[in-house]
Write a protein that holds these residues in place. Structure first.
Motif, PDB file in Angstrom:
ATOM      1  N   TRP A 178       0.834  -1.207   0.000  1.00 29.59           N
ATOM      2  CA  TRP A 178       0.000   0.000   0.000  1.00 29.59           C
ATOM      3  C   TRP A 178       0.870   1.258   0.000  1.00 29.59           C
ATOM      4  O   TRP A 178       0.636   2.192  -0.781  1.00 29.59           O
ATOM      5  CB  TRP A 178      -0.911  -0.020   1.217  1.00 29.59           C
ATOM      6  N   THR A 179       1.857   1.264   0.867  1.00 27.08           N
ATOM      7  CA  THR A 179       2.724   2.436   0.992  1.00 27.08           C
ATOM      8  C   THR A 179       3.605   2.615  -0.245  1.00 27.08           C
ATOM      9  O   THR A 179       3.717   3.733  -0.793  1.00 27.08           O
ATOM     10  CB  THR A 179       3.616   2.307   2.239  1.00 27.08           C
ATOM     11  N   GLN A 180       4.223   1.539  -0.693  1.00 23.76           N
ATOM     12  CA  GLN A 180       5.125   1.618  -1.840  1.00 23.76           C
ATOM     13  C   GLN A 180       4.421   2.081  -3.107  1.00 23.76           C
ATOM     14  O   GLN A 180       5.015   2.777  -3.938  1.00 23.76           O
ATOM     15  CB  GLN A 180       5.786   0.256  -2.075  1.00 23.76           C
ATOM     16  N   ASN A 181       3.155   1.713  -3.249  1.00 26.75           N
ATOM     17  CA  ASN A 181       2.403   2.078  -4.446  1.00 26.75           C
ATOM     18  C   ASN A 181       1.529   3.318  -4.257  1.00 26.75           C
ATOM     19  O   ASN A 181       0.746   3.657  -5.141  1.00 26.75           O
ATOM     20  CB  ASN A 181       1.538   0.897  -4.899  1.00 26.75           C
ATOM     21  N   LYS A 182       1.680   3.965  -3.102  1.00 31.17           N
ATOM     22  CA  LYS A 182       0.965   5.212  -2.799  1.00 31.17           C
ATOM     23  C   LYS A 182      -0.529   5.108  -3.105  1.00 31.17           C
ATOM     24  O   LYS A 182      -1.134   5.977  -3.735  1.00 31.17           O
ATOM     25  CB  LYS A 182       1.581   6.364  -3.604  1.00 31.17           C
ATOM     26  N   LEU A 183      -1.122   4.002  -2.616  1.00 30.60           N
ATOM     27  CA  LEU A 183      -2.534   3.754  -2.921  1.00 30.60           C
ATOM     28  C   LEU A 183      -3.467   4.705  -2.191  1.00 30.60           C
ATOM     29  O   LEU A 183      -4.627   4.872  -2.602  1.00 30.60           O
ATOM     30  CB  LEU A 183      -2.881   2.303  -2.574  1.00 30.60           C
ATOM     31  N   ASP A 184      -2.973   5.332  -1.108  1.00 34.01           N
ATOM     32  CA  ASP A 184      -3.830   6.307  -0.418  1.00 34.01           C
ATOM     33  C   ASP A 184      -4.151   7.495  -1.314  1.00 34.01           C
ATOM     34  O   ASP A 184      -5.209   8.119  -1.174  1.00 34.01           O
ATOM     35  CB  ASP A 184      -3.180   6.766   0.891  1.00 34.01           C
ATOM     36  N   GLU A 185      -3.240   7.813  -2.239  1.00 41.98           N
ATOM     37  CA  GLU A 185      -3.484   8.937  -3.150  1.00 41.98           C
ATOM     38  C   GLU A 185      -4.608   8.622  -4.126  1.00 41.98           C
ATOM     39  O   GLU A 185      -5.277   9.528  -4.624  1.00 41.98           O
ATOM     40  CB  GLU A 185      -2.201   9.265  -3.923  1.00 41.98           C
ATOM     41  N   LYS A 186      -4.823   7.340  -4.398  1.00 45.35           N
ATOM     42  CA  LYS A 186      -5.858   6.936  -5.350  1.00 45.35           C
ATOM     43  C   LYS A 186      -7.174   6.555  -4.679  1.00 45.35           C
ATOM     44  O   LYS A 186      -8.254   6.856  -5.189  1.00 45.35           O
ATOM     45  CB  LYS A 186      -5.348   5.755  -6.175  1.00 45.35           C
ATOM     46  N   TYR A 187      -7.091   5.911  -3.499  1.00 54.14           N
ATOM     47  CA  TYR A 187      -8.300   5.368  -2.877  1.00 54.14           C
ATOM     48  C   TYR A 187      -8.693   6.057  -1.569  1.00 54.14           C
ATOM     49  O   TYR A 187      -9.765   5.789  -1.041  1.00 54.14           O
ATOM     50  CB  TYR A 187      -8.115   3.871  -2.615  1.00 54.14           C
ATOM     51  N   GLY A 188      -7.827   6.915  -1.040  1.00 51.65           N
ATOM     52  CA  GLY A 188      -8.125   7.584   0.219  1.00 51.65           C
ATOM     53  C   GLY A 188      -7.267   7.051   1.343  1.00 51.65           C
ATOM     54  O   GLY A 188      -6.606   6.014   1.215  1.00 51.65           O
ATOM     55  N   GLU A 189      -7.280   7.740   2.459  1.00 56.93           N
ATOM     56  CA  GLU A 189      -6.427   7.380   3.602  1.00 56.93           C
ATOM     57  C   GLU A 189      -6.937   6.135   4.329  1.00 56.93           C
ATOM     58  O   GLU A 189      -8.139   5.960   4.505  1.00 56.93           O
ATOM     59  CB  GLU A 189      -6.367   8.551   4.593  1.00 56.93           C
ATOM     60  N   ARG A 190      -6.027   5.287   4.719  1.00 58.34           N
ATOM     61  CA  ARG A 190      -6.342   4.208   5.645  1.00 58.34           C
ATOM     62  C   ARG A 190      -6.223   4.771   7.063  1.00 58.34           C
ATOM     63  O   ARG A 190      -5.669   5.858   7.253  1.00 58.34           O
ATOM     64  CB  ARG A 190      -5.363   3.044   5.461  1.00 58.34           C
ATOM     65  N   PHE A 191      -6.761   4.067   8.052  1.00 53.87           N
ATOM     66  CA  PHE A 191      -6.564   4.528   9.423  1.00 53.87           C
ATOM     67  C   PHE A 191      -6.577   3.355  10.386  1.00 53.87           C
ATOM     68  O   PHE A 191      -7.003   2.252  10.038  1.00 53.87           O
ATOM     69  CB  PHE A 191      -7.610   5.592   9.808  1.00 53.87           C
ATOM     70  N   LYS A 192      -6.078   3.579  11.566  1.00 56.84           N
ATOM     71  CA  LYS A 192      -5.996   2.531  12.585  1.00 56.84           C
ATOM     72  C   LYS A 192      -7.343   2.392  13.297  1.00 56.84           C
ATOM     73  O   LYS A 192      -7.968   3.386  13.653  1.00 56.84           O
ATOM     74  CB  LYS A 192      -4.897   2.862  13.610  1.00 56.84           C
TER      75      LYS A 192
END
Length: 309
Positions: free
Chosen positions: A209-223
């Protein structure tokens, strides 16, 4: 027929089958059941008809149809207030309709109700009455009533119930791996506080997830809080925080899981379980074959579509 205590809480499905397109299974107390769709199918009626009976039983039992079904239930010694057990499965809670209720409703639609598909109901009633509903479901689900429910089922179920409150717009690795864990238990892998596959999957997916910067495409993950049962050593550390991910990325995760993790990482994980004695080599091979098939089938299907272009 088994008598069902509707006061039992926390029952869960330990084996399921869809033979003949009938949803059926066995609960953790040994109760055989049909799903609503399965019951409707053997009765030759629409699922909405049986669903109304289940959900509106307080009202329906005072009508002509309900009074007759109630009479048939009493003849079998069934006196529970509801016609279903709200049980838990790997995809959440569902209506499990126990054997006595299924046979009473089937008998009604076989011999009492005037309906176009009465012969369907009669044929199915004869089949089930001949072998007994319980034995039929046990056979279809390959369930041995003399086999004690493995502790692995109980530990998995406890953990599942403690972590069933994930926000609807996010998914958790543990919940997504529920079907995988069920397959692991069925192939003989001991599930306990030393075998927690979602930790392995979660760590590798997190890096992806981090290496592919998926948060920029799908939104932030959270704990989000994750709780272990008291039977797990991890519970001594109190509540943990685990990543949950936006559901928009669920398709990407599932494809990564089957095409990357199961093909490359999971065999190494299972090898550690074989070495520790939690799983025998033959069962590990069988499990890998079971889990890798969906990805291969999907790939072949895709190739077939390309050929037809």
């Amino acid at each position: 027929m088994s008598l069902v205590n509707q006061g039992n809480l926390g029952l869960f499905s330990i084996t399921e089958s869809k033979n003949n397109d009938l949803g059926m299974g066995v609960l953790s107390d040994g109760t055989p059941y049909l799903t609503n769709r399965g019951l409707a199918k053997i009765c030759g009626i629409e699922p909405s008809t049986t669903l109304r009976l289940l959900q509106k039983w307080d009202e329906e039992q005072n009508k002509p149809r309900g009074r007759k079904i109630l009479e048939l239930l009493k003849a079998q010694g069934y006196s529970a207030p509801n016609l279903f057990i709200e049980a838990n499965g790997i995809h959440g809670s569902f209506y499990a309709i126990p054997d006595a209720v299924c046979m009473a409703i089937l008998e009604y639609y076989s011999f009492e109700a005037e309906q176009a598909n009465a012969e369907i109901a009669k044929t199915n009633y004869r089949i089930l009455a001949r072998s007994s509903f319980k034995l039929y479901v046990y056979d279809q689900c390959n369930y041995n009533p003399n086999q004690k429910i493995d502790d692995s089922w109980q530990m998995f179920h406890e953990r599942l119930l403690l972590n069933d409150n994930i926000p609807i717009n996010y998914f958790s690795i543990f919940k997504e791996l529920s079907a995988v864990i069920v397959n692991m238990i069925r192939t003989g892998c001991k599930i306990d506080d030393t075998t927690v596959p979602d930790i392995s999957v979660g760590q590798i997916w997190s890096r992806y997830w981090t290496q592919n910067k998926l948060d920029e495409k799908y939104g932030e993950r959270f704990k989000f809080p994750h709780t272990y049962p008291d039977t797990f050593r991890q519970s001594a550390g109190g509540q943990y925080d685990a990543w949950v991910y936006p559901t928009d990325a669920l398709g990407v995760f599932r494809r990564w899981l089957y095409e990357t993790y199961f093909m490359d990482k999971f065999p190494k994980y299972l090898n550690t379980k074989v070495t520790s004695g939690a799983l025998v080599a033959h069962d590990a091979t069988r499990l890998l074959d079971t889990l890798q098939k969906p990805a291969l089938v999907a790939q072949k299907s895709s190739e077939k579509k390309d050929d037809n272009k």
